[in-house]
Structures are given as C-alpha cells and as structure tokens.
Design a protein around this motif. Structure first.
Motif, PDB file in Angstrom:
ATOM      1  N   ILE A  51       0.850  -1.181   0.000  1.00 39.06           N
ATOM      2  CA  ILE A  51       0.000   0.000   0.000  1.00 39.06           C
ATOM      3  C   ILE A  51       0.891   1.238   0.000  1.00 39.06           C
ATOM      4  N   GLY A  55      -2.256   5.590   1.089  1.00 43.47           N
ATOM      5  CA  GLY A  55      -3.267   4.562   1.287  1.00 43.47           C
ATOM      6  C   GLY A  55      -4.222   4.417   0.115  1.00 43.47           C
ATOM      7  N   THR A  58      -3.157   0.297  -3.832  1.00 47.46           N
ATOM      8  CA  THR A  58      -2.776  -1.000  -3.267  1.00 47.46           C
ATOM      9  C   THR A  58      -2.411  -1.959  -4.395  1.00 47.46           C
ATOM     10  N   THR A  69      -7.281  -7.785   1.861  1.00 44.17           N
ATOM     11  CA  THR A  69      -7.341  -6.329   1.692  1.00 44.17           C
ATOM     12  C   THR A  69      -6.328  -5.674   2.618  1.00 44.17           C
ATOM     13  N   SER A  71      -4.830  -2.138   4.192  1.00 45.69           N
ATOM     14  CA  SER A  71      -5.250  -0.764   4.474  1.00 45.69           C
ATOM     15  C   SER A  71      -4.303  -0.177   5.510  1.00 45.69           C
ATOM     16  N   ARG A  72      -4.378   1.120   5.687  1.00 43.02           N
ATOM     17  CA  ARG A  72      -3.521   1.760   6.671  1.00 43.02           C
ATOM     18  C   ARG A  72      -4.244   2.928   7.311  1.00 43.02           C
ATOM     19  N   ASP A  73      -3.831   3.225   8.536  1.00 44.11           N
ATOM     20  CA  ASP A  73      -4.341   4.384   9.257  1.00 44.11           C
ATOM     21  C   ASP A  73      -3.111   5.178   9.685  1.00 44.11           C
ATOM     22  N   TYR A  80      -2.903  -2.695   8.120  1.00 44.94           N
ATOM     23  CA  TYR A  80      -3.709  -3.872   8.368  1.00 44.94           C
ATOM     24  C   TYR A  80      -3.717  -4.800   7.155  1.00 44.94           C
TER      25      TYR A  80
END
Length: 125
Positions: A51, A55, A58, A69, A71-73, A80
């Motif tokens: 990613i 974000g 991907t 899947t 994802s990132r924060d 994640y």
C-alpha cells in the motif's frame, strides 16, 4: 528508522477470516510504503500486498487478490491485512515491512528496509 510489530495471527479454519495489524513506531510512518510478505519454512519469502503512503493505491499478489485487503491508518501508525476466505495454503509466517522507495508497485522484498518479527497464521482444512 521505524520499528514494526505485527499482531493478530492465529489458528483459523479454512474459509475463515483473520485481520493482521502492524504497529509502527516513529513519527514518519506516512513517509513509508508498507508491504505484507509471508514465508513458509524452506521456501522464499513471498510478496502478499502493498500500500502506498497515502493509502490510495494497493497492489496484491495473484494468490490473494480478491480475498485479502491491505489498508492503513496513518494517524494510528498502523497497517492492516484483512484476510478472508482463508485456505490451507495461506498458512505461513506473515511479516510487515516498510519501504522508502518511490517505485510502484513495491513488491520486491529488496525494496523494504525495515521488517517486523512476523506473526504465525495457520489455516486448518
């Protein structure tokens, strides 16, 4: 420099789901592209997903596309990997990694300078 710690691995039945998390230390998390790799004993480390810093973009290996899947924060310094429809062949140690490379997609392990310690995922059939 960044330190990475994975969590969320475990034992799950085939068809089930798991979510892996990778917490990063440091204040520059958003400057790294992040990736997930996996490794089975006796085999090469395999790319799973990556990613970009924002974000938005991907990229997945063919073996997990449509099931996993990433994802990132960036506010939580966490990336994640949501894993659905798990198969026995997904059994491996999963690693997250951070890359400062601007190349995209970032699927080569050599582009990643920082690695976590890994978390075991075991899928029973």
């Amino acid at each position: 420099q960044v330190q990475l710690v994975e969590s969320g691995g475990g034992l799950v039945q085939a068809g089930g789901s798991l979510r892996l998390s990778c917490a990063a230390s440091g204040r520059t998390f958003s400057s790294y592209a992040m990736g997930w790799f996996r490794q089975v004993p006796g085999k090469e480390r395999e790319f799973v997903a990556s990613i970009r810093r924002s974000g938005i973009n991907t990229y997945y290996s063919d073996s997990v596309k449509g099931r996993f899947t990433v994802s990132r924060d960036n506010a939580k310094n966490t990336v994640y990997l949501q894993m659905n429809s798990l198969k026995s062949e997904d059994t491996a140690v999963y690693y997250c990694a951070a890359s400062q490379s601007t190349a995209w997609p970032t699927y080569r392990s050599s582009l990643y300078a920082y690695w976590g310690q890994g978390t075991q995922v075991t899928v029973s059939s």
